[in-house]
Design a protein around this motif. Structure first.
Motif, mmCIF file in Angstrom:
data_model
loop_
_atom_site.group_PDB
_atom_site.id
_atom_site.type_symbol
_atom_site.label_atom_id
_atom_site.label_comp_id
_atom_site.label_asym_id
_atom_site.label_seq_id
_atom_site.Cartn_x
_atom_site.Cartn_y
_atom_site.Cartn_z
ATOM 1 N N ASP A 196 43.946 34.510 31.745
ATOM 2 C CA ASP A 196 42.519 34.317 32.075
ATOM 3 C C ASP A 196 42.605 35.187 33.440
ATOM 4 O OD1 ASP A 196 42.555 32.561 29.992
ATOM 5 O OD2 ASP A 196 41.836 30.888 31.360
ATOM 6 N N ASN A 197 41.321 35.956 33.518
ATOM 7 C CA ASN A 197 40.701 36.643 34.776
ATOM 8 C C ASN A 197 42.044 37.506 35.500
ATOM 9 O OD1 ASN A 197 38.785 34.381 34.737
ATOM 10 N ND2 ASN A 197 40.000 33.129 35.936
ATOM 11 N N GLU A 220 37.520 36.923 24.026
ATOM 12 C CA GLU A 220 38.896 37.291 24.536
ATOM 13 C C GLU A 220 38.827 38.105 25.741
ATOM 14 O OE1 GLU A 220 41.137 35.059 24.009
ATOM 15 O OE2 GLU A 220 42.743 36.285 23.566
ATOM 16 N N ILE A 221 37.912 39.250 25.765
ATOM 17 C CA ILE A 221 37.904 40.490 26.452
ATOM 18 C C ILE A 221 37.269 39.500 27.791
ATOM 19 C CG2 ILE A 221 36.592 42.460 27.494
ATOM 20 C CD1 ILE A 221 37.043 43.269 24.377
ATOM 21 N N TYR A 222 36.160 38.642 27.609
ATOM 22 C CA TYR A 222 35.618 37.947 28.590
ATOM 23 C C TYR A 222 36.467 36.946 29.425
ATOM 24 C CZ TYR A 222 32.051 34.943 30.776
ATOM 25 O OH TYR A 222 31.104 34.357 31.685
ATOM 26 N N ARG A 223 37.465 36.356 28.506
ATOM 27 C CA ARG A 223 38.470 35.624 29.407
ATOM 28 C C ARG A 223 39.419 36.230 30.118
ATOM 29 N NH1 ARG A 223 43.637 34.354 28.223
ATOM 30 N NH2 ARG A 223 43.820 35.379 26.352
ATOM 31 N N VAL A 224 39.782 37.240 29.675
ATOM 32 C CA VAL A 224 40.992 37.933 30.451
ATOM 33 C C VAL A 224 40.401 38.840 31.760
ATOM 34 C CG1 VAL A 224 42.563 38.087 28.361
ATOM 35 C CG2 VAL A 224 41.250 40.105 28.980
ATOM 36 N N LEU A 225 39.107 38.982 31.690
ATOM 37 C CA LEU A 225 38.407 39.853 32.777
ATOM 38 C C LEU A 225 38.216 39.197 34.012
ATOM 39 C CD1 LEU A 225 35.701 41.756 31.175
ATOM 40 C CD2 LEU A 225 37.574 42.615 32.646
ATOM 41 N N LYS A 226 38.205 39.621 35.286
ATOM 42 C CA LYS A 226 37.928 39.091 36.478
ATOM 43 C C LYS A 226 36.403 38.762 36.493
ATOM 44 C CE LYS A 226 42.203 40.052 39.007
ATOM 45 N NZ LYS A 226 42.795 40.987 40.119
ATOM 46 N N PHE A 230 33.627 44.815 34.771
ATOM 47 C CA PHE A 230 32.766 45.371 33.751
ATOM 48 C C PHE A 230 33.703 45.627 32.451
ATOM 49 C CE2 PHE A 230 30.551 46.752 37.635
ATOM 50 C CZ PHE A 230 29.202 46.451 37.286
ATOM 51 N N TYR A 231 32.945 45.786 31.352
ATOM 52 C CA TYR A 231 33.598 45.873 30.135
ATOM 53 C C TYR A 231 32.732 47.060 29.363
ATOM 54 C CZ TYR A 231 34.483 45.480 24.870
ATOM 55 O OH TYR A 231 34.735 45.644 23.586
ATOM 56 N N VAL A 232 33.167 48.163 29.091
ATOM 57 C CA VAL A 232 32.547 49.198 28.033
ATOM 58 C C VAL A 232 32.949 49.214 26.939
ATOM 59 C CG1 VAL A 232 33.555 51.192 29.116
ATOM 60 C CG2 VAL A 232 31.177 51.297 28.112
#
Ligand SMILES: C=C(CC[C@@H](C)[C@H]1CC[C@H]2C3=CC[C@H]4[C@H](C)[C@@H](O)CC[C@]4(C)[C@H]3CC[C@]12C)C(C)C
Ligand SMILES: C[S@@+](CC[C@H](N)C(=O)[O-])C[C@H]1O[C@@H](n2cnc3c(N)ncnc32)[C@H](O)[C@@H]1O
Length: 362
Positions: A196-197, A220-226, A230-232
């Motif tokens: 996570d993060n 899943e992308i949300y979980r691993v991002l700090k 940002f995510y594109v």
């Protein structure tokens, strides 16, 4: 005696001409645009040579069954089928398209290679990351975008792909490019092997369209991002011009799904809703294919003569036993797919570059 000598000369000359011509056709004309693969190296990815035909038959039969003629509706089977699909197409993609498995708007006066790189750089510029940041490439293919993005931004890029053969190819390309800021992991983006993060940014280029449920991969992308990062994503979607009551539209979209291992194209309207649902803040959303961008499908249409030449090369190589049996069927499927994609572009009912920029709140 004289007669036999002449006959021998004619025979040798003909053999030389045909042999030389065939090698020229295969090695030069048949070589990868961006020198990833050559025609004589075409394989079935991680599939043993003798299993390629079987792999193709399994793949195509999936689309002949189930509701809507698409068994991809049963979502638990999708990742394995997508994996087989990339075993079948990865070499042909590299040979005929290059190391970046996506489209980009044509840019007058620029080569396809430059237009591709610019489209990749646009993505990482939106992430606003510092050199040295750890960012994630969701569905990285053989790593064309990853290498361009690492070089442009100075970030450390970790790519994930479900296909073992792509991992092998991507690692070999990274090594050749001398890029130790790039790492490749084999895994399912619906259940990622990351903490996570743990990332300061993430992007996906024409990859999450393979997810049967977009919320699973976005979650899943949300979980691993700090938090705060940002995510594109560049999403494959149907546009506002798509009419599900028009049989021609339906045929084009089905054709795209069948030839690209897609469990069902989503509408552009669903993307932001799903991003919000998993917790993202949506910062920006737009179709990068809209004017003033030049058509992304021009490159596909321009290549038609080359694709027919490729068809001849693949048929001869398979007949000689150099390319695995089954490669001809895979190539034929791609020929048809190219037409459906170009029709999707011409009618405006489909775009492969619906861009969404999201942020994980602090
Ligand atoms: C994002 C995805 C892949 C997008 C594209 C990279 C590929 C889609 C269709 C592919 C191709 C079609 C025709 C092939 C041609 C017949 C062959 O001779 C050479 C390779 C092709 C041009 C091939 C190259 C890659 C594509 C353009 C999907 C899968 C989500
Ligand atoms: C069309 S390719 C795009 C690759 C890369 N983004 C590029 O532009 O070159 C789609 C990628 O998504 C990956 N992919 C699809 N489904 C996946 C899954 N469930 N888990 C991990 N990777 C997946 C494929 O293996 C492939 O690498």
């Amino acid at each position: 005696m004289e007669f036999f000598k002449e006959l021998l000369t004619i025979f040798c000359t003909t053999t030389l001409l045909f042999g030389g011509g065939f090698c020229y056709f295969t090695f030069l004309f048949g070589s990868a645009e961006q020198k990833g693969k050559r025609a004589v190296q075409l394989s079935g990815g991680s599939l043993p040579k003798e299993k390629v035909q079987e792999g193709y038959d399994r793949y195509s039969s999936f689309f002949e069954r189930g509701p809507n003629g698409n068994e991809m509706d049963s979502s638990d089977k999708v990742p394995a089928l997508v994996d087989t699909f990339y075993d079948l197409v990865t070499d042909i993609y590299e040979w005929g398209w290059g190391q970046s498995f996506h489209f980009s708007p044509c840019i007058p006066g620029k080569s396809n290679r430059d237009a591709t790189r610019i489209h990749e750089e646009v993505a990482v510029n939106l992430l606003n990351v510092e050199p040295g940041a750890r960012i994630l490439d969701v569905g990285c293919g053989v790593g064309g975008p990853m290498r361009a993005i690492a070089a442009h931004s100075g970030a450390n890029v970790v790519g994930i792909t479900i296909n073992e053969y792509q991992v092998e190819r991507a690692r070999a390309h990274n090594k050749k490019a001398g890029l130790d800021s790039c790492e490749v992991v084999c895994g399912n983006f619906l259940k990622m092997p990351f903490d996570d993060n743990s990332f300061e940014g993430a992007y996906s280029i024409e990859a999450t369209c393979h997810a049967p449920k977009l919320e699973e991969v976005y979650g899943e992308i949300y979980r691993v991002l700090k938090p705060g990062s940002f995510y594109v994503s560049y999403e494959w979607v149907t546009t506002e011009l798509y009419n599900s009551d028009d049989p021609e539209h339906v045929e084009i979209i089905r054709g795209i799904e069948r030839g690209d291992a897609l469990p069902g194209l989503r509408s552009y309207k669903d993307i932001a809703k799903i991003a919000n649902k998993v917790g993202f803040e949506v910062i920006k959303e737009s179709d990068l294919a809209k004017p003033p961008a030049e058509p992304w499908w021009t490159r596909l249409k321009m290549g038609r003569i080359a694709y027919w030449r490729n068809h001849v090369v693949v048929t001869i190589l398979s007949w000689l036993g150099i390319a695995p049996k089954g490669v001809v069927d895979v190539h034929d499927m791609l020929l048809v797919t190219a037409d459906y994609l170009a029709k999707g572009g011409d009618t405006g009912i489909f775009t492969p570059m619906h861009m969404i920029l999201c942020r994980k709140p602090e």
